[in-house]
Design a protein around this motif. Structure first.
Motif, short mmCIF file in Angstrom:
data_model
loop_
_atom_site.label_atom_id
_atom_site.label_comp_id
_atom_site.label_asym_id
_atom_site.label_seq_id
_atom_site.Cartn_x
_atom_site.Cartn_y
_atom_site.Cartn_z
N SER A 1 7.24 4.16 9.32
CA SER A 1 5.92 3.78 8.84
C SER A 1 5.23 2.79 9.77
O SER A 1 4.37 3.17 10.56
CB SER A 1 6.03 3.21 7.43
N ASP A 2 5.65 1.51 9.73
CA ASP A 2 4.87 0.48 10.41
C ASP A 2 4.96 0.53 11.93
O ASP A 2 4.18 -0.11 12.62
CB ASP A 2 5.32 -0.91 9.93
N ILE B 1 -4.24 10.55 8.73
CA ILE B 1 -2.97 9.89 8.40
C ILE B 1 -3.01 8.43 8.88
O ILE B 1 -2.62 7.51 8.15
CB ILE B 1 -1.78 10.64 9.02
N ILE B 2 -3.51 8.24 10.11
CA ILE B 2 -3.61 6.87 10.64
C ILE B 2 -4.51 6.01 9.75
O ILE B 2 -4.20 4.86 9.43
CB ILE B 2 -4.16 6.91 12.09
N SER C 1 -5.22 1.59 6.07
CA SER C 1 -5.90 0.99 4.92
C SER C 1 -4.88 0.49 3.91
O SER C 1 -5.17 -0.38 3.10
CB SER C 1 -6.87 1.99 4.29
N ARG C 2 -3.66 1.02 3.97
CA ARG C 2 -2.63 0.53 3.05
C ARG C 2 -1.95 -0.71 3.61
O ARG C 2 -1.45 -1.54 2.87
CB ARG C 2 -1.58 1.61 2.82
N ALA D 1 -2.12 -5.25 8.09
CA ALA D 1 -1.53 -5.93 9.24
C ALA D 1 -1.56 -5.04 10.49
O ALA D 1 -1.45 -5.51 11.61
CB ALA D 1 -0.09 -6.34 8.93
N LEU D 2 -1.71 -3.72 10.26
CA LEU D 2 -1.68 -2.80 11.40
C LEU D 2 -3.01 -2.75 12.14
O LEU D 2 -3.10 -2.23 13.24
CB LEU D 2 -1.33 -1.39 10.92
N ILE D 3 -4.06 -3.26 11.51
CA ILE D 3 -5.38 -3.16 12.13
C ILE D 3 -5.50 -4.21 13.23
O ILE D 3 -5.33 -5.41 12.99
CB ILE D 3 -6.49 -3.36 11.08
#
Lengths: 268, 230
Positions: free
Chosen positions: B30-31, B215-216, B221-222, B225-227
Motif C-alpha cells: 500500500s504505502d 487507483i493512485i 485521498s485515503r 501522508a502520501l501527498i
C-alpha cells in the motif's frame, strides 16, 4: 585468508565463473524444453493453415485451437506439394507428417528460407519487379503448397513470408480452385507496432482479402494500397491507416510469392 | 524516496516473521507500492492488463524473477565485486527472465504469445533492479525474499485490479482459457440487445493509465501522508 573482492584477479575470476555457470544452466534448459516448443510451433502452423481456409480460432466446436489443429489438419489437408522456384512440382505427399523429414513440404521453413535467401534479393530489386522475378527464378528454394478440401471445395493454401516495419511478417493465403479468387487469408507478425501495423493479424483486416481476384500476368498480381484510397480494384485491398509500411509488406510478400505459384497454376 | 538503501539492523537471530520483516511485505502493498507510489514498472502495467490471464501470468513471472534475483544477489552480496555489480545483477535478472520466457513458451504457448516482448522486457523493469540495488545488496537472504514477495505482490495486485476493470468493461467477459479454466460471459445477451455496449476505449492502453491514476487517487485521498508538498 581474506580475499580482496575488488582486486582485478577476483573480478575477472568472478565474471568468468558467472558466465560459465549461467551459460550451462541456460543451455541445458533450452535443450530440454526444445521438443515441447517445436511441437507448439507445429500446432500453430496447422492452426494458421486452418485459419486461412476459414476456421476461426477458439475452443468452441467448429473452431480451431492447439489441441484439435492436428486432427483438423489431417481431415482437411489432402495433399502437400512442394514446388521449385520455376513452379515445377518437386514432391507430393499425402502420408502422415514426420517431424524432421526435410523432404516433406510441411517441414519447409518458409520464414527461414525467406530470411536467408530471398530477403536480400527483395531489397536489391525493390524498385525493379521484373528483375526480382527473374532473380527469383534461379533461386534454390522450395515452396510448399497445401491442397485442402472443405465443403466440397478444393482450396490451395500458400504460405507467404516478408518484412514489415520492425521485423518479419508472414501469413497463409487460401485460393479457390480457379487459382484466382482469394478464399481467406491469415497474417501474423513478430513485433509490429500494437494498434497500427500489428493489426494485420486482426480479423477486420483479414476479411478484406476474401473474394479478391488475383491479377496474374501483370507486375502487381496483388497489391495492398494506402488506407482510404478511392476506387479500389479487384486485386487491391485497403491497407491499415498508420500501418502503411507493414501493409505494404503484406502486399509485397503476396505479390512476390504468388508469381512463383502462378507458373505452377498455369500448368494445371 | 524509497530507493535509498534500507538498512536492517542485524538483530541477533531475528525471526523471519518479526514485525520488521512483516513490514517488508506489507509496505509495498500500500504505502510504498512500486507502481502507484514509486511509479516503477508502469510500462508493462499499461501493456498487458487487457486480460486478467495475461496480468496473472505477468505478475507470476515478475514475482519469480524478483524473488530469484533478490535471493541470489543477497546470497552473493559479500562476493560480488563492486565494480561489476550492475553487470552481475543484469546477468542474474536476464537469466531468470530467459528461464521464465522459455518455460512459458513450452507450457503456456498462447499466453506466451500474448505477452510477447513484455516477458523479455521484465529485464528492464525498474522494480527489479531497484530492489536489488536498494535492498538485496545490503541485506540477508531472508529479509530479501520478504522484500521481493512484498514488492512482487504489490505489483501484482495493481496489475490485477487494472486488468479486472479493463476486461470486464472492455470485453464483457473473463477469459481464463490460457490457464485452462474457461471463458465466462459476464453480461447476458439481453443486456446487449437493450443497447449495452462494451467500452472499446478500455482495451486501449490510455485507459490503463487512467485506471492506474484512479487507483493512485483513491490511495492518496485515503492516506494524506502520501501527498507530496510542492
Amino acid at each position: 585468508m581474506a580475499i580482496d573482492k575488488n582486486s582485478n584477479v577476483f573480478t575477472f575470476t568472478f565474471a568468468t565463473i558467472m558466465v560459465v555457470v549461467v551459460g550451462t544452466i541456460l543451455a541445458s534448459l533450452f535443450l530440454s524444453l526444445k521438443p515441447l516448443q517445436v511441437a507448439h510451433e507445429v500446432d500453430k502452423k496447422k492452426m494458421d493453415i486452418m485459419g486461412a481456409i476459414g476456421f476461426e480460432s477458439g475452443s468452441e466446436p467448429g473452431q480451431v485451437n492447439r489441441s484439435n489443429s492436428g486432427v483438423l489438419f489431417d481431415e482437411f489437408v489432402v495433399e502437400r506439394i512442394s514446388l521449385n522456384s520455376k513452379g515445377e512440382v518437386i514432391n507430393t505427399r499425402t502420408d502422415a507428417i514426420t517431424s524432421g523429414d526435410k523432404t516433406d513440404p510441411f517441414n519447409i521453413d518458409v520464414k527461414k528460407e525467406y530470411k536467408s535467401k530471398i530477403k536480400k534479393l527483395a531489397k536489391k530489386f525493390k524498385k525493379d519487379p521484373a528483375g526480382l522475378e527473374k532473380a527469383m527464378k534461379s533461386l534454390d528454394v522450395s515452396f510448399p503448397l497445401f491442397k485442402c478440401e472443405r465443403e466440397g471445395k478444393e482450396l490451395y493454401v500458400i504460405p507467404v513470408s516478408g518484412t514489415g516495419l520492425w521485423g518479419p511478417i508472414w501469413g497463409y493465403v487460401a485460393l479457390e480452385n480457379d487459382f484466382k479468387t482469394i478464399y481467406g487469408a491469415k497474417f501474423d507478425h513478430e513485433g509490429e507496432t500494437p494498434g497500427l501495423g500489428a493489426e494485420i493479424k486482426e480479423d477486420f483486416f483479414q476479411v478484406r482479402f476474401t473474394g479478391k481476384t488475383l491479377n496474374y500476368g501483370s507486375a502487381d498480381v496483388f497489391e495492398v494500397v494506402k488506407g482510404g484510397t478511392p476506387n479500389i480494384k479487384d486485386y487491391q485491398v485497403d491497407g491499415i491507416t498508420g500501418g502503411t509500411i507493414t501493409s505494404k509488406g503484406v502486399g509485397e510478400m503476396m505479390n512476390r510469392t504468388l508469381k512463383i505459384y502462378e507458373r505452377y497454376f498455369n500448368t494445371l | 524516496m524509497s530507493t535509498e538503501t534500507q538498512e536492517l539492523q542485524a538483530v541477533k537471530k531475528e525471526s523471519l516473521f518479526s514485525k520488521k520483516n512483516k513490514r517488508l511485505v506489507t509496505d509495498p502493498l500500500s504505502d510504498n507500492n512500486p507502481i502507484t507510489i514509486q511509479v516503477l514498472g508502469i510500462c508493462s502495467a499499461l501493456a498487458i492488463t487487457v486480460q486478467i490471464q495475461q496480468a496473472i501470468m505477468m505478475s507470476l513471472s515478475v514475482l519469480f524473477v524478483l524473488i530469484g534475483a533478490n535471493v541470489i544477489v543477497s546470497l552473493l552480496r559479500k562476493v560480488i565485486p563492486d565494480r561489476i555489480r550492475i553487470i552481475v545483477q543484469l546477468v542474474i535478472v536476464a537469466s531468470l527472465v530467459i528461464i521464465v520466457n522459455e518455460v512459458l513458451k513450452a507450457y503456456a504457448p498462447d499466453i506466451s504469445e500474448k505477452l510477447s516482448v513484455f516477458v523479455g522486457l521484465i529485464i528492464t523493469n525498474c522494480i527489479i533492479m531497484g530492489r536489488l540495488e536498494a535492498f538485496a545488496l545490503a541485506n540477508k537472504p531472508g529479509p530479501s525474499m520478504m522484500d521481493a514477495i512484498g514488492n512482487g505482490i504489490g505489483y501484482a495486485w495493481i496489475l490485477l485490479a487494472v486488468a479486472i476493470v479493463r476486461e470486464i468493461f472492455g470485453s464483457g467477459t473473463i477469459n481464463l482459457e490460457g490457464l485452462g479454466i474457461g471463458k465466462f460471459q459476464l453480461f447476458p445477451e439481453a443486456f446487449y440487445e437493450m443497447g449495452y455496449m462494451n467500452n472499446n476505449l478500455m482495451i486501449l492502453p490510455p485507459m490503463a493509465l487512467i485506471v492506474v491514476g484512479v487507483i493512485i487517487w483513491i490511495q492518496r485521498s485515503r492516506n494524506k501522508a502520501l501527498i507530496e508538498e510542492h
